[in-house]
Design an enzyme around this catalytic site. Sequence first.
Site, PDB file in Angstrom:
ATOM      1  N   CYS A  68       7.348  48.195  26.655  1.00  0.00           N
ATOM      2  CA  CYS A  68       8.787  48.271  26.405  1.00  0.00           C
ATOM      3  C   CYS A  68       9.094  49.273  25.300  1.00  0.00           C
ATOM      4  O   CYS A  68      10.171  49.892  25.297  1.00  0.00           O
ATOM      5  CB  CYS A  68       9.331  46.894  26.028  1.00  0.00           C
ATOM      6  N   GLU A  77      14.245  44.050  27.502  1.00  0.00           N
ATOM      7  CA  GLU A  77      14.690  45.369  27.082  1.00  0.00           C
ATOM      8  C   GLU A  77      14.929  46.287  28.278  1.00  0.00           C
ATOM      9  O   GLU A  77      15.898  47.054  28.313  1.00  0.00           O
ATOM     10  CB  GLU A  77      13.639  46.017  26.154  1.00  0.00           C
ATOM     11  N   TRP A  88      17.355   0.410  36.820  1.00  0.00           N
ATOM     12  CA  TRP A  88      17.280   1.714  36.167  1.00  0.00           C
ATOM     13  C   TRP A  88      17.922   1.573  34.797  1.00  0.00           C
ATOM     14  O   TRP A  88      18.985   0.977  34.665  1.00  0.00           O
ATOM     15  CB  TRP A  88      18.022   2.773  36.970  1.00  0.00           C
ATOM     16  N   ARG A 133       1.505   3.133  25.536  1.00  0.00           N
ATOM     17  CA  ARG A 133       0.147   3.314  25.028  1.00  0.00           C
ATOM     18  C   ARG A 133      -0.228   4.792  24.958  1.00  0.00           C
ATOM     19  O   ARG A 133      -0.696   5.273  23.918  1.00  0.00           O
ATOM     20  CB  ARG A 133      -0.851   2.556  25.906  1.00  0.00           C
TER      21      ARG A 133
END
Length: 377
Positions: free
Chosen positions: A88, A56, A174, A311
């Site tokens: 605020c 704000e 990969w 796991r």
Amino acid sequence: MRFGSDEEAMRHALALARRGFGRVEPNPQVGAVLTTADGRLIADGYHQECGGPHAEVHALRAAAEQACGATLYVTLEPCCHHGRTPPCSDAVLAAGVRRVVVGCVDPAPHVAGRGLQQLRDAGLQVDVGVCRGEAEALIAPFVRLQLRQRPWVHAKWAMTLDGRIAARTGHSQWISGTESRAYVHQLRSCMEAIVTGAGTVRTDNPRLTVRMPTTDGSAFCSGGRTPLRVVLDARGTAVQRGSALITTLPEAPVLVCVGSACAQSECDRLAELGVEVFRAGEGLNGVDLQSVLAELGRRGMTHVLLESGPRLLGSFFDAGLLDELHVFVAPKLVGGAAALSPVGGRGLDEIPGAAVLDRLTWRQLGDDLLLEGPVRR
């Protein structure tokens, strides 16, 4: 820019708020938009960093005198208390805003509607609940930390089209492509901790650091946050001198969470290596997961990333402790009944009647498909 409805202006505020991910925690992500009465954009802003001005205030400062008589759209109820920054709600009143539209109420006990009441008592028109579902989803990790004192647990894995994270031999590099691996480092840089298990440490010898490519791709550099690396190891024997976690201690700290069966001599050895040790107590896999998350929550952590084998992932899933998933699917087939799948544990007795992931999003990263979304409770 002119917004045709309250919903359109609020969605702009929500998009701004998401820019704060990984920078504002343990504060919530918040966006704000100031418009004229007929919807013309005056100014906007978002919470950019913890300790800095709130959304704000950014928007009000940018609007200056144009804020007088304007409509303020903000994704979360304006705060009304003194913290790292002034309230605020006071700034909104001082600026002369006429109407405030709020996505959702701040559930934190020290706010919880008080900011809205202050604005209404001062004569402002206050409307609450515009894009409520999206606004509440945005602050879900903040709410988890505030009300349950534990972080939001993200989990990520890469798998082939046939749902394998490794071949039957254990080979896994990969599965995903370079774009996906770069995204993982961006994700890490938004986390306060990365959690893994003893088996992953022994098998993969991971660094679990943030390594962002430089512009020319010749080297790596740190970016964003430096997350704490957390190892769940019941007996405290997985992290050894010379391991990647130890050689990279100058880059990021390490916390080893051990069970009650861990010998004091192992705790002392880890401490001598420069590793922090936390006794989490006994659990299903030797370490109590709830105790670990409570400790991370005590440290004020909002987002943690689980990078582990089947796991430990299964243990988190069985315990209902997975909050959000980031799954990379590569266009590859491995096959083999003995090849590993990503989530172990006991699992569910029946196929879920509804999707496990809520508000699922997907996009392409190179040849891979990235699926992301919070886990539905």
